[in-house]
Design a protein around this motif. Sequence first.
Motif, PDB file in Angstrom:
ATOM      1  N   ILE A 291      32.503  32.528  48.452  1.00  0.00           N
ATOM      2  CA  ILE A 291      33.083  32.059  48.156  1.00  0.00           C
ATOM      3  C   ILE A 291      34.288  33.653  46.984  1.00  0.00           C
ATOM      4  O   ILE A 291      35.019  34.168  47.367  1.00  0.00           O
ATOM      5  CB  ILE A 291      33.801  30.609  47.701  1.00  0.00           C
ATOM      6  N   GLU A 292      33.239  33.805  45.892  1.00  0.00           N
ATOM      7  CA  GLU A 292      33.635  34.809  45.102  1.00  0.00           C
ATOM      8  C   GLU A 292      34.303  36.054  45.932  1.00  0.00           C
ATOM      9  O   GLU A 292      34.904  36.595  45.445  1.00  0.00           O
ATOM     10  CB  GLU A 292      32.457  34.911  43.986  1.00  0.00           C
ATOM     11  N   ALA A 293      33.695  36.302  46.595  1.00  0.00           N
ATOM     12  CA  ALA A 293      33.703  37.539  47.747  1.00  0.00           C
ATOM     13  C   ALA A 293      35.246  37.542  48.219  1.00  0.00           C
ATOM     14  O   ALA A 293      35.470  38.279  48.242  1.00  0.00           O
ATOM     15  CB  ALA A 293      32.808  37.348  48.692  1.00  0.00           C
ATOM     16  N   GLY A 294      35.779  35.542  48.353  1.00  0.00           N
ATOM     17  CA  GLY A 294      37.314  35.821  49.042  1.00  0.00           C
ATOM     18  C   GLY A 294      37.982  35.862  47.708  1.00  0.00           C
ATOM     19  O   GLY A 294      39.431  37.171  47.524  1.00  0.00           O
ATOM     20  N   HIS A 295      38.184  35.745  46.564  1.00  0.00           N
ATOM     21  CA  HIS A 295      38.176  36.375  45.026  1.00  0.00           C
ATOM     22  C   HIS A 295      39.026  37.456  45.316  1.00  0.00           C
ATOM     23  O   HIS A 295      39.687  37.714  44.562  1.00  0.00           O
ATOM     24  CB  HIS A 295      37.392  35.598  44.227  1.00  0.00           C
ATOM     25  N   ILE A 296      37.551  38.081  45.090  1.00  0.00           N
ATOM     26  CA  ILE A 296      37.365  39.643  44.660  1.00  0.00           C
ATOM     27  C   ILE A 296      38.557  40.438  45.643  1.00  0.00           C
ATOM     28  O   ILE A 296      39.253  41.170  45.514  1.00  0.00           O
ATOM     29  CB  ILE A 296      35.739  39.895  44.502  1.00  0.00           C
ATOM     30  N   GLY A 297      37.855  39.820  47.349  1.00  0.00           N
ATOM     31  CA  GLY A 297      38.786  40.316  47.757  1.00  0.00           C
ATOM     32  C   GLY A 297      40.411  40.140  48.372  1.00  0.00           C
ATOM     33  O   GLY A 297      41.151  41.440  47.767  1.00  0.00           O
ATOM     34  N   GLN A 298      41.211  39.623  47.667  1.00  0.00           N
ATOM     35  CA  GLN A 298      42.532  39.416  47.943  1.00  0.00           C
ATOM     36  C   GLN A 298      43.013  39.491  46.673  1.00  0.00           C
ATOM     37  O   GLN A 298      43.712  40.902  46.686  1.00  0.00           O
ATOM     38  CB  GLN A 298      42.677  37.981  47.439  1.00  0.00           C
ATOM     39  N   ASN A 299      41.946  40.382  45.725  1.00  0.00           N
ATOM     40  CA  ASN A 299      43.186  41.233  44.731  1.00  0.00           C
ATOM     41  C   ASN A 299      43.307  42.615  44.459  1.00  0.00           C
ATOM     42  O   ASN A 299      43.221  42.853  44.262  1.00  0.00           O
ATOM     43  CB  ASN A 299      41.600  40.680  42.947  1.00  0.00           C
ATOM     44  N   ILE A 300      41.949  42.935  45.417  1.00  0.00           N
ATOM     45  CA  ILE A 300      41.764  44.101  46.220  1.00  0.00           C
ATOM     46  C   ILE A 300      43.041  45.030  47.222  1.00  0.00           C
ATOM     47  O   ILE A 300      43.342  45.499  46.587  1.00  0.00           O
ATOM     48  CB  ILE A 300      40.435  44.856  46.459  1.00  0.00           C
ATOM     49  N   MET A 301      42.806  43.456  47.040  1.00  0.00           N
ATOM     50  CA  MET A 301      44.585  43.674  48.159  1.00  0.00           C
ATOM     51  C   MET A 301      45.261  43.561  48.064  1.00  0.00           C
ATOM     52  O   MET A 301      46.368  44.600  48.157  1.00  0.00           O
ATOM     53  CB  MET A 301      44.368  42.610  49.775  1.00  0.00           C
ATOM     54  N   LEU A 302      45.746  42.991  47.270  1.00  0.00           N
ATOM     55  CA  LEU A 302      46.730  42.392  46.507  1.00  0.00           C
ATOM     56  C   LEU A 302      47.223  43.927  45.780  1.00  0.00           C
ATOM     57  O   LEU A 302      47.778  44.401  44.910  1.00  0.00           O
ATOM     58  CB  LEU A 302      47.009  41.742  45.432  1.00  0.00           C
TER      59      LEU A 302
END
Length: 347
Positions: A291-302
């Motif tokens: 799940i944490e990979a999704g948190h990190i990825g979303q911040n990178i995308m934004l």
Amino acid sequence: MRYRSSRTLVFHNDGAEFVACNFLTKAVFECSPDLLDFLRAIAEWSDRAAIRDQAPGHSEDELDETLVALVEMSALVVEGSELEMREEAFRQHWKWGVPAALMHFCVQDPDYMSLNEAEDLQRAALASDGEIELYSLNSEQGDIISLSAEPSGNSLLKLMARRRTQRKGLTKAVSLHALSEALFAGLGITGTARNSVVTLPLSMTPSGGARNPYEAYVFVKAVDGLAPGIYHYSAFEHSLAKISDASPSFGDLVGGQEWADTMPCMIVLVAHMDRSMWKYSDANAYRVVLIEAGHIGQNIMLSATAHGMTACPTAALSHTRIGELVGLRNPAHAPIYALTLGFPDVA
């Protein structure tokens, strides 16, 4: 030469017969009651003479052929072999039991299909099952409360609304500043906190138990100020260190997706699950790490969106190849997620 049965075998009764799976190698084979008894009999290291006693009625040639076949299907392990070393590393480092290991290792390095093959499967599903609903409506419920649909003056919501995955990039290089902000947004450490046991890093995203299990590796083709190659990102130091001059095809690292090769930069998130295992013996923590990979990825995308870029996420990874390139040795360390960075070609 000595042999023993593999320690990473699991067995499944499919109703007609037992099926065995070695989750480290993903080898699957039928397992008769006789074979199961044979594997149980040589659970410890045995030489050929001892094994011969467990296989009466077979000629010497038949025994040799059987041993070769069982080694090839990972039912037997040869002393000193690569598989023995992999099993020992698994025993030392994996703390979340067999069920989580079965899922984790069996999804590594899958065979990916082409875009045409994937679309053909969708057409077949549409023809046989119809289109599946992709969202649920409140129209048939009782009272409905309408909410404001527009982000109005909220700059964060406006930024989020602009985020799109554009899988075709320009040849334009990414600036080091934009890359720096994307890495910091996803993994940057903003401070520390101390509990009753240890000091913990506080990051830009929520992390189960503040374990922060992810390391980032940056694969660079065209970033201003950086030579092509592979870099490790230190979140605590907010720095990059070059670890290799290799310049692999991005497409080859993400399941043959050719669009990735149009991008100048790629961030690969590698989970160090032993950080979470240190605190949590419950295998449910495996889910938390993913799940944490999704948190990190979303911040990178934004962050990428704020710089006019696109960050294209994918979980279709060539795990072994990536692991070789960044030097992974611990079976509890694994690539989980990748995001390419670039400027979208919207023509």
